[in-house]
Design a protein around this motif. Structure first.
Motif, PDB file in Angstrom:
ATOM      1  N   CYS A   5       4.813  -6.120  -7.950  1.00 38.66           N
ATOM      2  CA  CYS A   5       4.379  -4.925  -8.680  1.00 38.66           C
ATOM      3  C   CYS A   5       3.284  -5.221  -9.687  1.00 38.66           C
ATOM      4  O   CYS A   5       2.639  -4.288 -10.182  1.00 38.66           O
ATOM      5  N   HIS A   6       3.026  -6.505  -9.990  1.00 37.21           N
ATOM      6  CA  HIS A   6       1.823  -6.834 -10.764  1.00 37.21           C
ATOM      7  C   HIS A   6       0.577  -6.461  -9.969  1.00 37.21           C
ATOM      8  O   HIS A   6      -0.477  -6.191 -10.528  1.00 37.21           O
ATOM      9  N   GLY A   7       0.700  -6.465  -8.646  1.00 35.51           N
ATOM     10  CA  GLY A   7      -0.451  -6.216  -7.784  1.00 35.51           C
ATOM     11  C   GLY A   7      -0.721  -4.750  -7.510  1.00 35.51           C
ATOM     12  O   GLY A   7      -1.752  -4.413  -6.914  1.00 35.51           O
ATOM     13  N   ILE A   8       0.189  -3.858  -7.899  1.00 34.89           N
ATOM     14  CA  ILE A   8      -0.050  -2.430  -7.707  1.00 34.89           C
ATOM     15  C   ILE A   8      -0.175  -1.745  -9.066  1.00 34.89           C
ATOM     16  O   ILE A   8       0.054  -2.358 -10.103  1.00 34.89           O
ATOM     17  N   GLY A   9      -0.549  -0.473  -9.038  1.00 33.90           N
ATOM     18  CA  GLY A   9      -0.788   0.229 -10.293  1.00 33.90           C
ATOM     19  C   GLY A   9      -2.190  -0.033 -10.794  1.00 33.90           C
ATOM     20  O   GLY A   9      -2.975  -0.750 -10.173  1.00 33.90           O
ATOM     21  N   PRO A  10      -2.554   0.533 -11.951  1.00 33.82           N
ATOM     22  CA  PRO A  10      -3.936   0.435 -12.455  1.00 33.82           C
ATOM     23  C   PRO A  10      -4.343  -0.978 -12.859  1.00 33.82           C
ATOM     24  O   PRO A  10      -3.578  -1.694 -13.498  1.00 33.82           O
ATOM     25  N   GLN A  39       0.827  -1.207   0.000  1.00 28.69           N
ATOM     26  CA  GLN A  39       0.000   0.000   0.000  1.00 28.69           C
ATOM     27  C   GLN A  39       0.864   1.261   0.000  1.00 28.69           C
ATOM     28  O   GLN A  39       0.560   2.239  -0.691  1.00 28.69           O
ATOM     29  N   VAL A  40       1.969   1.208   0.743  1.00 34.60           N
ATOM     30  CA  VAL A  40       2.907   2.341   0.779  1.00 34.60           C
ATOM     31  C   VAL A  40       3.486   2.569  -0.616  1.00 34.60           C
ATOM     32  O   VAL A  40       3.582   3.716  -1.085  1.00 34.60           O
ATOM     33  N   LEU A  41       3.846   1.496  -1.288  1.00 30.72           N
ATOM     34  CA  LEU A  41       4.390   1.613  -2.647  1.00 30.72           C
ATOM     35  C   LEU A  41       3.339   2.207  -3.589  1.00 30.72           C
ATOM     36  O   LEU A  41       3.644   3.092  -4.390  1.00 30.72           O
ATOM     37  N   GLU A  42       2.100   1.730  -3.504  1.00 32.28           N
ATOM     38  CA  GLU A  42       1.015   2.237  -4.355  1.00 32.28           C
ATOM     39  C   GLU A  42       0.851   3.749  -4.177  1.00 32.28           C
ATOM     40  O   GLU A  42       0.740   4.493  -5.149  1.00 32.28           O
ATOM     41  N   GLN A  43       0.860   4.209  -2.916  1.00 36.87           N
ATOM     42  CA  GLN A  43       0.626   5.630  -2.649  1.00 36.87           C
ATOM     43  C   GLN A  43       1.776   6.506  -3.137  1.00 36.87           C
ATOM     44  O   GLN A  43       1.600   7.706  -3.338  1.00 36.87           O
ATOM     45  N   ASN A  44       2.943   5.910  -3.338  1.00 35.86           N
ATOM     46  CA  ASN A  44       4.107   6.686  -3.769  1.00 35.86           C
ATOM     47  C   ASN A  44       4.480   6.448  -5.229  1.00 35.86           C
ATOM     48  O   ASN A  44       5.502   6.948  -5.700  1.00 35.86           O
ATOM     49  N   TYR A  47      -5.126   8.348  -9.965  1.00 38.99           N
ATOM     50  CA  TYR A  47      -5.153   6.980 -10.486  1.00 38.99           C
ATOM     51  C   TYR A  47      -4.779   5.942  -9.421  1.00 38.99           C
ATOM     52  O   TYR A  47      -4.789   4.746  -9.686  1.00 38.99           O
ATOM     53  N   LYS A  48      -4.406   6.389  -8.230  1.00 39.17           N
ATOM     54  CA  LYS A  48      -3.895   5.459  -7.213  1.00 39.17           C
ATOM     55  C   LYS A  48      -5.032   4.824  -6.421  1.00 39.17           C
ATOM     56  O   LYS A  48      -6.029   5.461  -6.127  1.00 39.17           O
ATOM     57  N   SER A  49      -4.829   3.578  -6.080  1.00 42.22           N
ATOM     58  CA  SER A  49      -5.840   2.840  -5.335  1.00 42.22           C
ATOM     59  C   SER A  49      -5.599   3.014  -3.834  1.00 42.22           C
ATOM     60  O   SER A  49      -4.458   3.014  -3.380  1.00 42.22           O
ATOM     61  N   LYS A  50      -6.705   3.153  -3.097  1.00 39.74           N
ATOM     62  CA  LYS A  50      -6.589   3.370  -1.648  1.00 39.74           C
ATOM     63  C   LYS A  50      -6.621   2.062  -0.866  1.00 39.74           C
ATOM     64  O   LYS A  50      -6.436   2.053   0.343  1.00 39.74           O
ATOM     65  N   ASP A  51      -6.897   0.973  -1.563  1.00 43.62           N
ATOM     66  CA  ASP A  51      -7.113  -0.275  -0.811  1.00 43.62           C
ATOM     67  C   ASP A  51      -6.355  -1.458  -1.427  1.00 43.62           C
ATOM     68  O   ASP A  51      -6.913  -2.486  -1.751  1.00 43.62           O
ATOM     69  N   ILE A  52      -5.054  -1.262  -1.574  1.00 42.75           N
ATOM     70  CA  ILE A  52      -4.212  -2.375  -2.046  1.00 42.75           C
ATOM     71  C   ILE A  52      -4.067  -3.388  -0.915  1.00 42.75           C
ATOM     72  O   ILE A  52      -3.793  -3.024   0.225  1.00 42.75           O
ATOM     73  N   ILE A  53      -4.276  -4.641  -1.250  1.00 47.82           N
ATOM     74  CA  ILE A  53      -4.134  -5.710  -0.252  1.00 47.82           C
ATOM     75  C   ILE A  53      -2.749  -6.320  -0.406  1.00 47.82           C
ATOM     76  O   ILE A  53      -2.305  -6.595  -1.517  1.00 47.82           O
ATOM     77  N   ASP A  84     -10.562  -6.711  -4.701  1.00 43.41           N
ATOM     78  CA  ASP A  84     -11.041  -6.936  -3.328  1.00 43.41           C
ATOM     79  C   ASP A  84      -9.980  -7.539  -2.409  1.00 43.41           C
ATOM     80  O   ASP A  84      -9.932  -7.223  -1.225  1.00 43.41           O
ATOM     81  N   ARG A  85      -9.147  -8.415  -2.985  1.00 41.55           N
ATOM     82  CA  ARG A  85      -8.244  -9.191  -2.128  1.00 41.55           C
ATOM     83  C   ARG A  85      -6.773  -9.068  -2.508  1.00 41.55           C
ATOM     84  O   ARG A  85      -5.909  -9.603  -1.824  1.00 41.55           O
ATOM     85  N   GLY A  86      -6.498  -8.409  -3.633  1.00 43.16           N
ATOM     86  CA  GLY A  86      -5.110  -8.350  -4.099  1.00 43.16           C
ATOM     87  C   GLY A  86      -4.731  -9.630  -4.815  1.00 43.16           C
ATOM     88  O   GLY A  86      -5.580 -10.321  -5.376  1.00 43.16           O
ATOM     89  N   THR A  87      -3.449  -9.947  -4.789  1.00 46.94           N
ATOM     90  CA  THR A  87      -2.956 -11.155  -5.459  1.00 46.94           C
ATOM     91  C   THR A  87      -2.029 -11.907  -4.508  1.00 46.94           C
ATOM     92  O   THR A  87      -1.687 -11.404  -3.441  1.00 46.94           O
TER      93      THR A  87
END
Length: 780
Positions: free
Chosen positions: A604-609, A500-505, A512-518, A553-556
């Motif tokens: 990093c497949h799990g973060i980003g759009p 989640q920290v990586l997603e926000q940065n 375009y950033k997601s607030k709920d990366i699992i 919903d759950r990430g990867t």
């Protein structure tokens, strides 16, 4: 718009000059009067033993070339009809020869532009040219000739026929053999005149690119019941292999059996079989899917009922065909379907039907082909091909139905294994996956896979979509069976905790950033066995599931194959570094950096759009918007954002600072490894894009002594700029932007060429070819 259809009149689809459908159809006579571009088929019957082509003599009543010798069989593709069905129908109607679709090899598309009959007959025709290869000539008396079309047939040596055309013999319909139609003769010549010794040497060279590696894993920690279950799981994995062979191409399974049966006939046959086993198809993964086999190498099938029976003749023996160009549709769509037809069809569907059509887990078929296949041996075709201009010939069928016999067997094995294992999470996974195979609903089994916490690590199912290079919609079956490396798994918790920290940065617009990366669970595994979509270059890791609902919903979750990584580093990356990395940075290439970036790539497949909102407010996914470009861009994203993320974690003192230099240099060495997979392959494309971008930004440096180094002063900025470019394209769903980026940077530039030639000259393997002695021992 097309005019109203007249009963009994043949209508043809009108094409643009470049061969695209216009959406207009007209009567055949009007098309030839007006010189409209349209479609047809040419079918050539070639007898292998005598090297002869079958010609038909056109009936005297024909409106063009009456009484001339011509193609074995040919005809227009009526509006709303498909190419392959037309080829099959023309052969049956004109010559009385009824053959299944695997007899027809599409060899090229021929454009004929000519004017005859004093300007009254204008023929602007795109013809799909098919070759049917029989072992021996079909006896003259076996044919049933259609009197209104054909007055006679004869076989002629293909060389003699070529000479007749070259000399403009007035008894033959003219084709210019010095132009495109010469391909017919070139293909046959090359296919049957090839030197056995030279071909063996080529295959040996191709095989040398794979280092044979024996992958083992310790079974200590597994109970006796787990080991019993392991045998059942390996057997189920082998069924995933069977399905995958069929998914690649419809005549692929019979080719596999034929090559296996004939592997001991000669050294060449053995080499064909060995290289086929690596690629799992007749197209070479490392040569941009160039065919290393031809239909002349394929299985021979006997059809006693293909023609009327002749005393003393057992029937037509033909080669099960496959095209020289690997079909982008694989066996997920009709082989003669194009994008436009699919898109026109899906527009006519309701939302649920559209979702089925574009689902990971459906195959697209034709009603007409099924009708034809079902009537094949009765010599009856009921003529139910759809009305001209119809877009309803296509329909979708779930995997659970298409592969039912395979999936029922695999489901039974997984249920039995599930009854044996001790781990509650593994038990749940195996029973859920067994049910999913038969229900075609993989949601629960994917959740169970993500929650797996077991010494025995198992992945089964249809996941990757690389094989579908038409749209990137359809998933291939695969299986990975391994033993959890508990110590290495515990060390990697850091990455999941910081997603989640990586997603926000991330270097992209905050909108375009997601607030709920699992956080993605990460499991490190020693691989015991794999099967299915694991051809050619072997994967080091995978990040699943692909279901966007679960990702949102759950990430990867992620599985890292440590023994595969170690084998690749030792056999490939170390020799690449010795050859290509500048001396002063050579020691910075190490396994820890290589392995850590692999993990970060998968994270990093799990973060980003993933799920995105388009400019018009419509909700979609990156995969749906980028279609066939998605896989390559997603691999590039995971690689480049993986480097950005490692630097971020190092700067936050969450990873050791000595990793910073070595991760960049190890990645540079890894670029040469991945680009060698070829630019047809998603990982190879992604790495070529990154390498060329970083080289352009002077972050990678090419030295006069033909070695490379990382410019540590410029690399951070270059990595960030490319990360931003890719993430933004994905966030906006810009297919055009993706296309421009890939076109510009996915090329073998001169520095890449130099490096690749050097690695070839010193015989550095491109990848590994694993064997699995533990699995083999268990099965015995």
């Amino acid at each position: 718009m097309s005019e109203p259809y007249l009963e009994g009149v043949e209508y043809l689809d009108v094409l643009t000059k470049t061969g695209k459908k216009t959406g207009v159809s007209k009567p055949r006579g009007d098309v030839h009067r007006d010189g409209d571009y349209h479609r047809a088929v040419h079918v050539w019957i070639f007898a292998e033993s005598t090297q002869e082509l079958l010609l038909q003599k056109r009936a005297d009543c024909k409106d063009s070339w009456p009484g001339f010798w011509d193609i074995s069989s040919a005809g227009h593709i009526s509006a709303g009809d498909s190419s392959l069905i037309t080829a099959q129908r023309e052969l049956q109607e004109e010559l009385g020869v009824t053959l299944p679709k695997d007899a027809f090899e599409l060899i090229f598309v021929f454009l004929e532009e000519c004017i005859t009959n004093n300007g009254k007959f204008i023929n602007n025709e795109y013809s799909d040219v098919y070759l049917v290869t029989t072992l021996d000539p079909i006896p003259r008396e076996a044919f049933t000739l259609q009197g209104t079309e054909v007055s006679d047939v004869k076989y002629i040596s293909f060389g003699e026929y070529r000479s007749c055309l070259a000399e403009a013999d007035p008894t033959y319909v003219p084709y210019d053999v010095n132009k495109q139609y010469g391909l017919l003769f070139d293909i046959i010549t090359k296919r049957y005149k090839e030197n056995t010794e030279a071909r063996s040497l080529v295959l040996q060279k191709q095989l040398r690119r794979y280092a044979p590696v024996s992958l083992t894993a310790e079974l200590t920690g597994l109970t006796h019941a787990d080991k019993e279950a392991l045998v059942l799981l390996i057997k189920a994995a082998m069924i995933m292999d069977d399905i995958f062979y069929l998914q690649v191409w419809y005549s692929n399974p019979v080719l596999r059996e034929w090559l296996k049966e004939h592997a001991d006939v000669s050294q060449l046959d053995n080499l064909k079989w060995m290289y086929y086993l690596i690629n799992k198809c007749p197209w070479s993964c490392l040569d941009e899917n160039e065919a290393f086999l031809t239909t002349a190498d394929s299985a021979v099938k006997l059809l006693p009922e293909a023609t009327k029976p002749i005393t003393g003749w057992k029937g037509v023996q033909y080669r099960a065909a496959f095209p020289m160009l690997k079909p982008s549709a694989a066996n997920f769509y009709p082989p003669d379907m194009d994008k436009m037809e699919f898109e026109l069809w899906t527009k006519s569907l309701n939302l649920n039907q559209q979702q089925d059509a574009m689902s990971f887990f459906t195959v697209i078929k034709r009603h007409n082909q099924v009708n034809w296949d079902s009537s094949l041996y009765n010599h009856i075709f009921d003529g139910t091909h759809l009305s001209a201009g119809s877009t309803c010939d296509l329909y979708s069928i779930p995997y659970s139905q298409e592969y039912n016999s395979f999936l029922t067997s695999a489901s039974d094995l997984l249920h039995k294994a599930g009854d044996l294992v001790g781990s509650p999470s593994l038990k749940r996974l195996l029973h859920c996956k067994a049910d999913a195979f038969l229900s075609n609903d993989y949601y629960d089994s994917d959740i169970a896979w993500m929650e797996l916490d077991s010494k025995l690590d198992v992945t089964f199912g249809p996941y990757e979509t690389y094989e579908d290079s038409l749209f990137g919609y359809k998933a291939s079956f695969e299986a990975f069976i391994g033993v959890r490396d508990e110590k290495a798994t515990a060390q990697l918790k850091l990455f999941g905790d910081n997603l989640q920290v990586l997603e926000q940065n991330l270097p992209m617009d905050d909108a375009y950033k997601s607030k709920d990366i699992i956080a993605a669970p990460i499991r490190v595994v020693q691989l015991l066995f794999n099967a299915g979509d694991v051809k050619g270059p072997q994967t080091i890791a995978f990040n699943l599931p692909n279901d966007e609902r679960i990702v949102k919903d759950r990430g990867t979750a992620m599985v890292i194959l440590k023994n595969v990584s170690e084998a690749k580093f030792k056999e490939i990356l170390q020799p690449i570094a010795d050859a290509c990395i500048a001396k002063e940075q050579h020691e910075l290439v190490d396994f820890e950096s290589f392995f850590t970036h692999t993990i970060c790539h998968e994270c990093c497949h799990g973060i980003g759009p993933h799920t995105i909102i388009l400019p018009d407010g419509r909700k979609s996914t990156v995969r749906l918007e980028l279609q066939d470009l998605h896989s390559a861009l997603e691999e590039a994203k995971a690689d480049i954002v993986g480097l950005w993320a490692l630097r971020f974690l190092i700067r936050k003192h969450l990873l050791p600072s000595n990793l910073e230099k070595s991760m960049y240099v190890s990645f540079l060495a890894g670029c040469f490894r991945s680009v060698r997979f070829g630019l047809e392959e998603a990982h190879g494309k992604g790495q070529a894009l990154i390498f060329n971008w970083l080289l352009e930004k002077e972050a990678f440096v090419f030295h006069p002594d033909e070695t490379f180094s990382v410019n540590l002063d410029k690399v951070d900025e270059a990595v960030e700029s490319l990360s931003r470019a890719i993430l933004t394209i994905q966030a906006k769903g810009e297919k055009e932007g993706a296309s421009l980026l890939l076109q510009k940077y996915c090329t073998i530039t001169q520095p890449l060429k130099v490096a690749l030639q050097k690695l070839e000259s010193i015989h550095v393997p491109v990848d590994i070819a694993p064997t699995f002695p533990v699995a083999k021992r268990l099965l015995e």
